[in-house]
Design a protein around this motif. Sequence first.
Motif, PDB file in Angstrom:
ATOM      1  N   MET A   1      -8.419   3.302 -14.282  1.00 28.55           N
ATOM      2  CA  MET A   1      -7.472   2.656 -13.378  1.00 28.55           C
ATOM      3  C   MET A   1      -8.048   2.640 -11.968  1.00 28.55           C
ATOM      4  N   ARG A   2      -7.957   1.531 -11.310  1.00 30.20           N
ATOM      5  CA  ARG A   2      -8.509   1.413  -9.963  1.00 30.20           C
ATOM      6  C   ARG A   2      -7.576   2.031  -8.931  1.00 30.20           C
ATOM      7  N   GLU A   3      -8.156   2.466  -7.851  1.00 30.77           N
ATOM      8  CA  GLU A   3      -7.382   3.088  -6.781  1.00 30.77           C
ATOM      9  C   GLU A   3      -6.749   2.005  -5.917  1.00 30.77           C
ATOM     10  N   ILE A   4      -5.474   2.143  -5.663  1.00 28.94           N
ATOM     11  CA  ILE A   4      -4.750   1.218  -4.798  1.00 28.94           C
ATOM     12  C   ILE A   4      -4.791   1.771  -3.382  1.00 28.94           C
ATOM     13  N   ILE A   5      -5.164   0.927  -2.437  1.00 28.03           N
ATOM     14  CA  ILE A   5      -5.210   1.310  -1.027  1.00 28.03           C
ATOM     15  C   ILE A   5      -3.820   1.120  -0.447  1.00 28.03           C
ATOM     16  N   LEU A   6      -3.289   2.165   0.178  1.00 24.33           N
ATOM     17  CA  LEU A   6      -1.921   2.100   0.702  1.00 24.33           C
ATOM     18  C   LEU A   6      -1.850   1.931   2.215  1.00 24.33           C
ATOM     19  N   GLN A   7      -2.969   2.052   2.905  1.00 27.03           N
ATOM     20  CA  GLN A   7      -2.985   1.884   4.359  1.00 27.03           C
ATOM     21  C   GLN A   7      -3.469   0.483   4.703  1.00 27.03           C
ATOM     22  N   SER A   8      -2.772  -0.180   5.595  1.00 24.64           N
ATOM     23  CA  SER A   8      -3.163  -1.510   6.037  1.00 24.64           C
ATOM     24  C   SER A   8      -2.872  -1.623   7.530  1.00 24.64           C
ATOM     25  N   LYS A   9      -3.771  -2.259   8.244  1.00 23.73           N
ATOM     26  CA  LYS A   9      -3.577  -2.457   9.678  1.00 23.73           C
ATOM     27  C   LYS A   9      -2.961  -3.835   9.884  1.00 23.73           C
ATOM     28  N   LEU A  10      -1.706  -3.845  10.344  1.00 28.76           N
ATOM     29  CA  LEU A  10      -1.024  -5.101  10.630  1.00 28.76           C
ATOM     30  C   LEU A  10      -1.410  -5.576  12.020  1.00 28.76           C
ATOM     31  N   THR A  11      -1.703  -6.868  12.149  1.00 28.72           N
ATOM     32  CA  THR A  11      -2.022  -7.464  13.438  1.00 28.72           C
ATOM     33  C   THR A  11      -0.950  -8.500  13.764  1.00 28.72           C
ATOM     34  N   CYS A  12      -0.252  -8.289  14.859  1.00 30.01           N
ATOM     35  CA  CYS A  12       0.808  -9.207  15.271  1.00 30.01           C
ATOM     36  C   CYS A  12       0.185 -10.535  15.717  1.00 30.01           C
ATOM     37  N   PRO A  13       0.656 -11.651  15.159  1.00 28.55           N
ATOM     38  CA  PRO A  13       0.110 -12.954  15.548  1.00 28.55           C
ATOM     39  C   PRO A  13       0.573 -13.403  16.938  1.00 28.55           C
ATOM     40  N   HIS A  14       1.562 -12.719  17.485  1.00 25.72           N
ATOM     41  CA  HIS A  14       2.105 -13.095  18.792  1.00 25.72           C
ATOM     42  C   HIS A  14       1.381 -12.391  19.942  1.00 25.72           C
ATOM     43  N   CYS A  15       1.158 -11.086  19.796  1.00 28.72           N
ATOM     44  CA  CYS A  15       0.566 -10.313  20.899  1.00 28.72           C
ATOM     45  C   CYS A  15      -0.755  -9.637  20.518  1.00 28.72           C
ATOM     46  N   GLU A  16      -1.147  -9.760  19.244  1.00 25.87           N
ATOM     47  CA  GLU A  16      -2.378  -9.186  18.694  1.00 25.87           C
ATOM     48  C   GLU A  16      -2.397  -7.649  18.668  1.00 25.87           C
ATOM     49  N   HIS A  17      -1.240  -7.026  18.834  1.00 28.88           N
ATOM     50  CA  HIS A  17      -1.137  -5.573  18.686  1.00 28.88           C
ATOM     51  C   HIS A  17      -1.460  -5.210  17.245  1.00 28.88           C
ATOM     52  N   GLN A  18      -2.209  -4.127  17.060  1.00 24.38           N
ATOM     53  CA  GLN A  18      -2.541  -3.662  15.715  1.00 24.38           C
ATOM     54  C   GLN A  18      -1.900  -2.310  15.469  1.00 24.38           C
ATOM     55  N   GLN A  19      -1.339  -2.152  14.265  1.00 26.33           N
ATOM     56  CA  GLN A  19      -0.641  -0.932  13.896  1.00 26.33           C
ATOM     57  C   GLN A  19      -0.981  -0.578  12.460  1.00 26.33           C
ATOM     58  N   LEU A  20      -1.468   0.645  12.250  1.00 26.50           N
ATOM     59  CA  LEU A  20      -1.752   1.120  10.900  1.00 26.50           C
ATOM     60  C   LEU A  20      -0.441   1.532  10.244  1.00 26.50           C
ATOM     61  N   GLU A  21      -0.176   0.974   9.079  1.00 20.08           N
ATOM     62  CA  GLU A  21       1.063   1.251   8.356  1.00 20.08           C
ATOM     63  C   GLU A  21       0.758   1.614   6.906  1.00 20.08           C
ATOM     64  N   THR A  22       1.653   2.393   6.318  1.00 22.01           N
ATOM     65  CA  THR A  22       1.579   2.719   4.901  1.00 22.01           C
ATOM     66  C   THR A  22       2.447   1.723   4.146  1.00 22.01           C
ATOM     67  N   MET A  23       1.851   1.088   3.143  1.00 23.74           N
ATOM     68  CA  MET A  23       2.580   0.086   2.372  1.00 23.74           C
ATOM     69  C   MET A  23       3.405   0.749   1.277  1.00 23.74           C
ATOM     70  N   PRO A  24       4.600   0.244   1.027  1.00 23.66           N
ATOM     71  CA  PRO A  24       5.375   0.759  -0.109  1.00 23.66           C
ATOM     72  C   PRO A  24       4.696   0.347  -1.407  1.00 23.66           C
ATOM     73  N   GLU A  25       4.730   1.229  -2.390  1.00 24.07           N
ATOM     74  CA  GLU A  25       4.097   0.937  -3.682  1.00 24.07           C
ATOM     75  C   GLU A  25       4.997   0.143  -4.616  1.00 24.07           C
ATOM     76  N   ASP A  26       6.295   0.172  -4.350  1.00 24.39           N
ATOM     77  CA  ASP A  26       7.246  -0.395  -5.304  1.00 24.39           C
ATOM     78  C   ASP A  26       8.084  -1.545  -4.749  1.00 24.39           C
ATOM     79  N   ALA A  27       7.677  -2.091  -3.603  1.00 28.67           N
ATOM     80  CA  ALA A  27       8.455  -3.178  -3.005  1.00 28.67           C
ATOM     81  C   ALA A  27       7.577  -3.964  -2.039  1.00 28.67           C
ATOM     82  N   CYS A  28       7.954  -5.211  -1.799  1.00 26.55           N
ATOM     83  CA  CYS A  28       7.278  -6.024  -0.790  1.00 26.55           C
ATOM     84  C   CYS A  28       8.049  -5.902   0.521  1.00 26.55           C
ATOM     85  N   LEU A  29       7.323  -5.872   1.607  1.00 30.55           N
ATOM     86  CA  LEU A  29       7.948  -5.787   2.933  1.00 30.55           C
ATOM     87  C   LEU A  29       8.014  -7.203   3.499  1.00 30.55           C
ATOM     88  N   PHE A  30       9.219  -7.751   3.546  1.00 30.80           N
ATOM     89  CA  PHE A  30       9.408  -9.128   3.991  1.00 30.80           C
ATOM     90  C   PHE A  30       9.488  -9.252   5.507  1.00 30.80           C
TER      91      PHE A  30
END
Length: 84
Positions: A1-30
């Motif tokens: 089984m492959r390892e799922i990466i749970l950390q992702s850096k979100l980049t705001c398209p409005h101000c270009e701020h970057q924030q490292l976030e942990t993604m939920p494994e069982d839901a999509c973040l809308f």
Amino acid sequence: MREIILQSKLTCPHCEHQQLETMPEDACLFYYECPNCKKLLRPKSGDCCVFCSYGSVKCPSIQARQDYFCNTEVLKGDQKCGDI
């Protein structure tokens, strides 16, 4: 089984701020509120969540599909798609 990466850096398209976030494994973040400019981010058309649209790593449900790994730099050395 492959390892799922749970950390992702979100980049705001409005101000270009970057924030490292942990993604939920069982839901999509809308929706995601940028901590810098407070704008509400929503997925781009055709994407399932904000991580797929604005993240450095796609969401866990997309990562779980074999074709995702075959089309990214996740493969190392002489690995082939069937090796993962």
